[in-house]
Design an enzyme around this catalytic site. Structure first.
Site, PDB file in Angstrom:
ATOM      1  N   GLY A   1       0.858  -1.213  -0.235  1.00  0.00           N
ATOM      2  CA  GLY A   1      -0.095   0.113  -0.075  1.00  0.00           C
ATOM      3  C   GLY A   1       0.862   1.309   0.043  1.00  0.00           C
ATOM      4  O   GLY A   1       1.822   1.470   0.949  1.00  0.00           O
TER       5      GLY A   1
ATOM      6  N   GLY B   1      -0.102   4.657   0.370  1.00  0.00           N
ATOM      7  CA  GLY B   1      -0.724   5.720   0.720  1.00  0.00           C
ATOM      8  C   GLY B   1       0.358   6.680   1.369  1.00  0.00           C
ATOM      9  O   GLY B   1       1.686   6.381   1.611  1.00  0.00           O
ATOM     10  N   TYR B   2      -0.199   7.346   2.276  1.00  0.00           N
ATOM     11  CA  TYR B   2       0.693   8.296   3.318  1.00  0.00           C
ATOM     12  C   TYR B   2       1.677   7.711   4.109  1.00  0.00           C
ATOM     13  O   TYR B   2       3.030   7.820   4.008  1.00  0.00           O
ATOM     14  CB  TYR B   2       0.033   9.382   3.897  1.00  0.00           C
ATOM     15  CG  TYR B   2      -0.717  10.477   3.184  1.00  0.00           C
ATOM     16  CD1 TYR B   2      -0.142  11.435   2.651  1.00  0.00           C
ATOM     17  CD2 TYR B   2      -2.123   9.987   2.674  1.00  0.00           C
ATOM     18  CE1 TYR B   2      -0.839  12.468   1.885  1.00  0.00           C
ATOM     19  CE2 TYR B   2      -2.881  11.001   1.920  1.00  0.00           C
ATOM     20  CZ  TYR B   2      -2.332  12.088   1.654  1.00  0.00           C
ATOM     21  OH  TYR B   2      -3.161  13.136   0.785  1.00  0.00           O
TER      22      TYR B   2
ATOM     23  N   ASN C   1       2.042  -1.996  -4.888  1.00  0.00           N
ATOM     24  CA  ASN C   1       0.650  -1.134  -4.966  1.00  0.00           C
ATOM     25  C   ASN C   1       0.185  -1.031  -6.224  1.00  0.00           C
ATOM     26  O   ASN C   1       0.964  -1.825  -7.361  1.00  0.00           O
ATOM     27  CB  ASN C   1       1.280   0.271  -5.004  1.00  0.00           C
ATOM     28  CG  ASN C   1       0.220   1.305  -4.639  1.00  0.00           C
ATOM     29  OD1 ASN C   1      -0.409   1.267  -3.829  1.00  0.00           O
ATOM     30  ND2 ASN C   1       0.049   2.381  -5.515  1.00  0.00           N
TER      31      ASN C   1
ATOM     32  N   GLU D   1     -15.565  19.069   2.557  1.00  0.00           N
ATOM     33  CA  GLU D   1     -14.671  19.607   1.429  1.00  0.00           C
ATOM     34  C   GLU D   1     -15.257  19.307  -0.089  1.00  0.00           C
ATOM     35  O   GLU D   1     -14.705  20.214  -0.864  1.00  0.00           O
ATOM     36  CB  GLU D   1     -13.252  18.708   1.623  1.00  0.00           C
ATOM     37  CG  GLU D   1     -12.884  19.431   2.899  1.00  0.00           C
ATOM     38  CD  GLU D   1     -11.183  18.955   3.407  1.00  0.00           C
ATOM     39  OE1 GLU D   1     -10.836  17.952   2.785  1.00  0.00           O
ATOM     40  OE2 GLU D   1     -10.376  20.002   3.477  1.00  0.00           O
TER      41      GLU D   1
ATOM     42  N   ASP E   1      -4.484   4.385   7.900  1.00  0.00           N
ATOM     43  CA  ASP E   1      -5.982   3.884   8.380  1.00  0.00           C
ATOM     44  C   ASP E   1      -6.016   2.504   8.602  1.00  0.00           C
ATOM     45  O   ASP E   1      -7.006   2.048   8.868  1.00  0.00           O
ATOM     46  CB  ASP E   1      -6.769   4.474   7.185  1.00  0.00           C
ATOM     47  CG  ASP E   1      -6.637   5.923   6.937  1.00  0.00           C
ATOM     48  OD1 ASP E   1      -6.026   6.554   7.570  1.00  0.00           O
ATOM     49  OD2 ASP E   1      -7.216   6.386   6.078  1.00  0.00           O
TER      50      ASP E   1
ATOM     51  N   GLN F   1      -2.772  13.032   8.514  1.00  0.00           N
ATOM     52  CA  GLN F   1      -1.757  13.573   9.339  1.00  0.00           C
ATOM     53  C   GLN F   1      -0.981  12.297  10.154  1.00  0.00           C
ATOM     54  O   GLN F   1       0.024  12.359  10.205  1.00  0.00           O
ATOM     55  CB  GLN F   1      -2.512  14.553  10.362  1.00  0.00           C
ATOM     56  CG  GLN F   1      -1.353  15.256  11.036  1.00  0.00           C
ATOM     57  CD  GLN F   1      -2.121  16.482  12.050  1.00  0.00           C
ATOM     58  OE1 GLN F   1      -1.585  16.854  12.975  1.00  0.00           O
ATOM     59  NE2 GLN F   1      -3.488  16.651  11.697  1.00  0.00           N
TER      60      GLN F   1
ATOM     61  N   LYS G   1      -4.008  25.339   4.388  1.00  0.00           N
ATOM     62  CA  LYS G   1      -4.354  23.903   3.773  1.00  0.00           C
ATOM     63  C   LYS G   1      -3.102  23.818   2.657  1.00  0.00           C
ATOM     64  O   LYS G   1      -2.720  22.798   2.526  1.00  0.00           O
ATOM     65  CB  LYS G   1      -5.683  23.957   3.193  1.00  0.00           C
ATOM     66  CG  LYS G   1      -6.064  22.495   2.599  1.00  0.00           C
ATOM     67  CD  LYS G   1      -6.898  21.727   3.370  1.00  0.00           C
ATOM     68  CE  LYS G   1      -7.232  20.150   2.869  1.00  0.00           C
ATOM     69  NZ  LYS G   1      -7.839  19.437   3.565  1.00  0.00           N
TER      70      LYS G   1
END
Ligand code: NAD
Length: 394
Positions: free
Chosen positions: A9, A11-12, A32, A163, A291, A307, A366
């Site tokens: 994965g 992601g971040y 990925n 958003e 997550d 974050q 942002k």
């Protein structure tokens, strides 16, 4: 070092772990689905047409440049007994140390028809789908004059829904003008089950968000629970049925189901439990971040945010290396720098280190958080390349 490290994965958390290992020259494989890493926190911008979807991604090879090997494949399972990751194309990948950063999927809460009849904002493809779907609805309105094509329902008034609504409100009037449709005919509704949107923020900031979205033309409908969806029809508790050409679900997320399937101890959102070192409580050869991780700080579970994922990445890399080299691991401590929600390109709300920010300052903050992330991920080289694109888009 001959131990095999596999990260699944990008992601971040996965990217930050990969970047840290790559900088150290440690060999690893990163599996990925795509050759790019996309910015989940900016998908609403891609959906709302602020920029082209490809502008919200970086090629993974821009970050994994030295010792890492990128494997483009779909992970289909994790076999802890044989220490292998199953993939769709390339069969089984053995590991000695596994870093799981598989991210999230939409949580439908078993709402009948929601999965089948709603759009979701989960990746660049779905962002592009939302945009294309809305554009096609506008064209259908030109063909048949049916006002339902101009109604967009966003279900779930958390950060994603808010958003996304902010972006749609900025984008659509211009598209309508171009097509010769009066923007006043647009009907954008944000539907939230709870009495308030954005429970993360203080009352005053929530009120600010409500005001900005309303001024831009949205209808906010709170204390309204979605109970069923059919094609083009959204049913809410109490019996009302709202017909709309576009129904988007932003009602929540859960961790990738591969974690539960692999037998990890999971919370009610499918996240696998880790200790203070982000190591699985079930398997010392597995580290979990982003997550996908059920991590706690002072006895409270951390929210699934970019974050936290970004902060976890380097700790995941450090602790895998520490275990390999027989050195002490580093505990993970979350530094909550606040929450920012954009309300279109020019407005935002949020709190930074406990201080409320609003208006253009929040929108700017942002923007600044994107640059900070790029710096952490790929240093000045990547930042200079991507910032140019982002600033051009803003
Ligand atoms: P969420 O769970 O935070 O919000 C979903 C919202 O949908 C909730 O307000 C919930 O009450 C509502 N909802 C659920 N079921 C409903 C129903 N049947 N009818 C009507 N409303 C219903 O989900 P999210 O906004 O996708 O956020 C997921 C995570 O990602 C959160 O931890 C969030 O903090 C994070 N996130 C952060 C940012 C940011 O920092 N800017 C942006 C997006 C997401």
């Amino acid at each position: 070092m001959t131990d095999r490290i596999v990260i699944i994965g990008a992601g971040y958390a996965g990217m930050m772990a990969a970047a840290a290992l790559d900088r150290e020259g440690v060999p690893f494989k990163l599996v990925n689905r795509h050759p790019y890493h996309y910015f989940t926190t900016l998908l609403h911008e891609a959906a709302g047409g602020r920029g082209a979807p490809a502008d919200y991604a970086v090629p993974i090879q821009e970050v994994v440049r030295r010792s890492g090997e990128l494997v483009i494949d779909e992970v289909t399972g994790i076999d802890r007994a044989s220490r292998t990751v199953r993939t769709a194309q390339q069969g089984e990948l053995p590991y000695d140390w596994l870093i799981i950063t598989l991210g999230w999927v939409p949580e439908y809460f078993g709402i009948p028809g929601m999965r089948e009849h709603s759009l979701v904002l989960t990746n660049l493809e779905t962002a592009r789908d939302i945009r294309a779907h809305i554009e096609s609805q506008l064209h259908q309105y030109l063909d048949d004059g049916d006002a339902r094509h101009l109604r967009i329902l966003v279900g779930g008034g958390g950060l994603t829904g808010v958003e996304l609504m902010g972006e749609l409100l900025d984008w659509l009037p211009g598209v309508c003008h171009t097509l010769g449709i009066s923007p006043a005919l647009l009907d954008l509704q944000l539907i939230e089950a709870m009495p308030q949107i954005l429970p993360q923020l203080s009352g005053a900031l929530r009120q600010e968000a409500v005001q900005v979205l309303s001024d831009k033309g949205a209808t906010l409908r709170t204390s309204m629970k979605i109970v069923k969806v059919e094609a083009g029809k959204l049913h809410v508790e109490g019996g009302e049925v709202i017909e709309a050409g576009t129904i988007i679900w932003t009602g929540g997320v859960r961790a990738n189901p591969l974690l539960e399937a692999a037998g990890f101890t999971c919370d009610r959102r499918g996240r696998a439990k880790v200790n203070e070192y982000l190591q699985s409580v079930d398997d010392e050869h597995v580290f979990i971040g982003g997550d996908a991780a059920w991590a706690e700080e002072n006895g409270r579970p951390l929210p699934p945010t970019a974050q936290a994922a970004t902060q976890m990445g380097p700790v995941l890399a450090h602790n895998v290396l520490a275990r390999m080299l027989g050195k002490p691991m580093q505990p993970f401590h979350y530094h909550n720098r606040g929450t920012l929600a954009s309300l279109g390109a020019d407005r935002g709300v949020g709190d930074m280190m406990g201080i409320g920010v609003r208006g253009a300052a929040a929108a700017l903050a942002k923007e600044a958080s994107k640059v900070k992330y790029l710096l952490e991920l790929g240093g000045l080289r990547l930042t200079a390349r991507k910032t140019k694109e982002i600033v051009t888009l803003a």
